[in-house]
Design an enzyme around this catalytic site. Structure first.
Site, mmCIF file in Angstrom:
data_model
loop_
_atom_site.group_PDB
_atom_site.id
_atom_site.type_symbol
_atom_site.label_atom_id
_atom_site.label_comp_id
_atom_site.label_asym_id
_atom_site.label_seq_id
_atom_site.Cartn_x
_atom_site.Cartn_y
_atom_site.Cartn_z
ATOM 1 N N GLU A 302 47.536 17.834 11.326
ATOM 2 C CA GLU A 302 47.023 17.287 10.073
ATOM 3 C C GLU A 302 47.043 15.771 10.072
ATOM 4 O O GLU A 302 46.025 15.105 9.831
ATOM 5 C CB GLU A 302 47.828 17.821 8.887
ATOM 6 N N ASP A 306 43.870 13.111 10.101
ATOM 7 C CA ASP A 306 43.605 12.235 8.963
ATOM 8 C C ASP A 306 43.544 10.775 9.386
ATOM 9 O O ASP A 306 42.648 10.024 8.961
ATOM 10 C CB ASP A 306 44.699 12.410 7.903
ATOM 11 N N SER A 554 40.414 19.573 5.395
ATOM 12 C CA SER A 554 41.335 18.502 5.788
ATOM 13 C C SER A 554 40.582 17.382 6.497
ATOM 14 O O SER A 554 40.995 16.218 6.452
ATOM 15 C CB SER A 554 42.423 19.049 6.716
ATOM 16 N N ASP A 597 21.650 16.715 -0.087
ATOM 17 C CA ASP A 597 21.772 18.047 -0.673
ATOM 18 C C ASP A 597 21.894 19.099 0.424
ATOM 19 O O ASP A 597 21.095 19.153 1.355
ATOM 20 C CB ASP A 597 20.556 18.339 -1.552
ATOM 21 N N ILE A 598 22.905 19.956 0.305
ATOM 22 C CA ILE A 598 23.133 21.031 1.272
ATOM 23 C C ILE A 598 22.661 22.334 0.634
ATOM 24 O O ILE A 598 23.144 22.712 -0.437
ATOM 25 C CB ILE A 598 24.619 21.134 1.664
ATOM 26 N N GLY A 616 20.518 21.196 -5.457
ATOM 27 C CA GLY A 616 21.360 20.607 -6.484
ATOM 28 C C GLY A 616 22.825 20.936 -6.254
ATOM 29 O O GLY A 616 23.224 21.422 -5.195
ATOM 30 N N ASP A 618 26.277 22.848 -6.196
ATOM 31 C CA ASP A 618 26.678 24.251 -6.061
ATOM 32 C C ASP A 618 28.169 24.313 -5.773
ATOM 33 O O ASP A 618 28.767 23.333 -5.315
ATOM 34 C CB ASP A 618 25.878 24.950 -4.958
#
Length: 639
Positions: A302, A306, A554, A597-598, A616, A618
């Site tokens: 982690e 990061d 993450s 937009d995905i 839009g 979601d």
């Protein structure tokens, strides 16, 4: 701004309910509907035993906090960017003298000597040691002893009641219905779970498919291997910071999670040469340090992820602060971190909720013996956290109190980002809710994560580059459906904020989920998540001396944090404020099209296909992924 910290949605499984009026002037203040897995009722608690009763007082003006935040955060407001000071925050929201005196008088009237009653320095808590008999009489309840399978005991009640004239002044009382117990250490060679956050395999954690077995050729393979150059291409991030001495970016880690400097340098030599010789600015909170006693992906994955990506994307010229929180023995929670960056959030005798939050000095011995960090740390302008609870892990009052703190940070110009989760509509560890409020892998009710459901944070979901796609395509990404699923859905605790209404209403009207209303919050009135998304698949990360492929939201949070940090750099260089709480801005009409937009993919969980990514906003990828150039242009146009 339509958002209330005390408005909750139940789906028939709430932990708080109001009793029907009776002859008694008492009303139910909190109620628990199920005993958590691993616990069983043992016996009634002894009436003469002592309970350290802690009463959390309502904060003044808290019902208006969203209005204050909206005033400095909405791009059409005349006060946009005019953030508050910490002193202004403290003065505005401290509990009133009326609340303190009303609760104190109630205790005295019920036979408790005034010298037994203590008010915390921040005036947020009233503390009094009482017998079980006194507590049961005060709150019209019964205290029981519960035993965990590990043998540890815990004191709690099923519900408690407060007089009608007292309830408006009280957030919650401890100990009571809360069952988020920190299990004490057992013997053995590994650090053991305390509050969950930061422990291997607990909460939101990155996943890996193992080591990278071939040379990565960067842009030509972004559908298989994500590196910093892929992210820069995907999100048009071509920017060299110029105001680094004014700017700040913080990444929060919870011990025993820790980065290895050797991994950071290995990554730098291969993918970010400007980081060679660099390290994050370590800020220790409550004894936190980059431990090396325990290594492996579960301990280093982690933090390595990061920092390697967060630091790379802001370049080696921008310092990045590592908030290493909690020692190896007691660990820490989000509240321990919040105490450190805002002294007004601390409580008397190292408090918060001692069943969830760690206490310092370590009351059991063997851990950090220094004083609890309270107001000792300056918050960065952007703070990214890749950890999280399930919303149902915590009581509504606990989450509401913490959520208000995120609003205060927003008022001070701080952007708070949290990962949305890796199990789609299910909670962490792939557990879902049952009608009685319990969480199991066989549950069927959607289980959102927290703090992502707090309307005052920015929740970040995950995307992936489509198989065989290139970064040069018009839309190369879809919702992440490789190894992890982007967390998303609708809160069972928090009302929908007004900044989100238009986008979410459009989704519900045009793409209504085809699920029974008893397995998701279908009211159309609850906080929806995530807000945005970023790539969360196939990251090449140096972990313990080798490169591994890493997946998860993450990944998405620190990448987004780096992008917003660069926008802050440009605004600070222009003599403007930081962007602060971004949600009212990014949902506004002026920012339409500033996110990619995905429209492909879904987020399965709880025995369903989850929600679908659509045109839009979601509840899979939010508004989409950032377009840095457009975001920068739009934010530079604001005051």
């Amino acid at each position: 701004m339509r958002c209330s910290l005390t408005t909750f949605f139940t789906l028939g499984l709430a932990v708080v309910s109001l009793a029907a009026p009776t002859v008694s002037p008492y009303n139910v203040h909190e109620k628990r509907n199920a005993i958590p897995i691993g616990w069983s009722h043992t016996r009634r608690h002894e009436s003469a035993a002592t309970l350290p009763l802690r009463i959390a007082l309502k904060q003044s003006n808290i019902e208006s906090i969203d209005e204050y935040l909206y005033d400095v955060s909405h791009p059409e407001s005349a006060n946009y960017g005019k953030h508050w000071t910490a002193g202004e925050i403290s003065r505005k929201f401290s509990p009133s003298e009326e609340s303190i005196s009303t609760v104190r008088d109630w205790l005295v009237e019920n036979g408790l000597a005034s010298e037994r009653i203590r008010v915390s320095p921040t005036k947020g808590w009233i503390n009094v040691d009482v017998t079980v008999e006194e507590a049961e009489r005060l709150m019209n309840t019964e205290y029981n002893v519960y035993t965990h399978v590990s043998g540890q005991e815990h004191v709690a009640c099923e519900a408690y009641r407060l007089p009608e004239h007292i309830s408006p002044h009280v957030d919650f009382v401890l100990p009571s219905v809360n069952f988020d117990v920190k299990l004490k250490r057992r013997s053995g060679s590994q650090p053991k779970p305390v509050g969950g956050i930061g422990q291997p395999g607990a909460g939101i954690t990155p996943k890996t498919t193992g080591s990278v077995s071939q040379t990565v050729t960067e842009l030509e393979q972004c559908d298989e291997y994500i590196t910093p150059v892929c992210l820069r291409a995907l999100y048009d991030l071509e920017y060299e910071p110029v105001a680094t001495d004014k700017n700040s970016f913080g990444v929060v880690e919870y011990t025993p999670q820790a980065y290895l400097q050797t991994d950071l340098q290995m990554f730098a030599m291969n993918f970010s040469t400007d980081l060679i010789g660099k390290e994050p600015v370590m800020v220790s909170i409550d004894g936190g340090y980059a431990q090396t006693e325990y290594q492996g992906f579960d301990y280093n994955g982690e933090s390595d992820l990061d920092l390697q990506y967060g630091m790379s994307l802001v370049t080696g010229s921008q310092n990045v602060t590592l908030y290493q929180t909690g020692d190896m023995v007691e660990g820490a929670s989000f509240n321990n971190f919040l105490d450190a960056i805002d002294g007004s959030y601390c409580t008397f005798e190292g408090g918060d909720n001692y069943t969830v939050d760690s206490q310092y000095p370590d009351p059991y011995g063997g851990g950090y013996e220094g004083p609890e960090d309270c107001g000792t740390v300056t918050p960065a302008y952007v703070i990214s956290t890749s950890y999280g609870y399930n919303e149902a892990d915590l009581t509504p009052f606990y989450t509401a109190r913490q959520c208000a703190e995120y609003a205060k940070l927003g008022l001070m110009g701080v952007t708070i980002l949290y990962s949305s989760g890796d199990y789609g509509v299910a909670g962490n560890d792939d557990v879902c809710l049952n009608p009685d409020g319990s969480q199991t892998t066989t549950g069927m009710i959607f289980n959102p994560t927290f703090p992502g459901t707090c309307p005052y944070v920015t929740s970040v979901g995950a995307t992936m580059v489509k198989p065989n796609a290139t970064v040069y395509q018009v839309q190369p990404e879809m919702a992440c459906m490789d190894v992890i699923y982007s967390g998303g859905g609708f809160s069972n605790y928090f009302a929908m904020p007004s900044y989100q209404m238009t986008a979410v209403d459009y989704y519900l009207e045009n793409y209504p989920p085809n699920y029974p209303s008893d397995i998701w919050n279908s009211t159309g009135m609850s906080r929806a998540l995530p807000d945005i998304s970023a790539n969360g698949a196939n990251y090449v990360v140096a972990v313990d001396g080798e490169f591994e492929l890493v997946y998860g939201t993450s990944c998405s949070s620190p990448v987004s944090g780096a992008i917003f940090t660069m926008i802050n750099d440009a605004r600070l260089a222009a003599g403007k404020s930081t962007i602060g709480f971004i949600n009212p801005t990014i949902y506004s009409a002026g920012f339409a099209g500033a996110f990619n937009d995905i429209t492909e993919g879904s987020n399965p969980g709880c025995g369903t296909e989850g929600y679908n990514a659509t045109i839009g906003w979601d509840p899979v990828t939010g508004l989409g992924t950032p377009n840095f150039t457009m975001l920068l242009e739009n934010w530079l146009a604001l005051p």
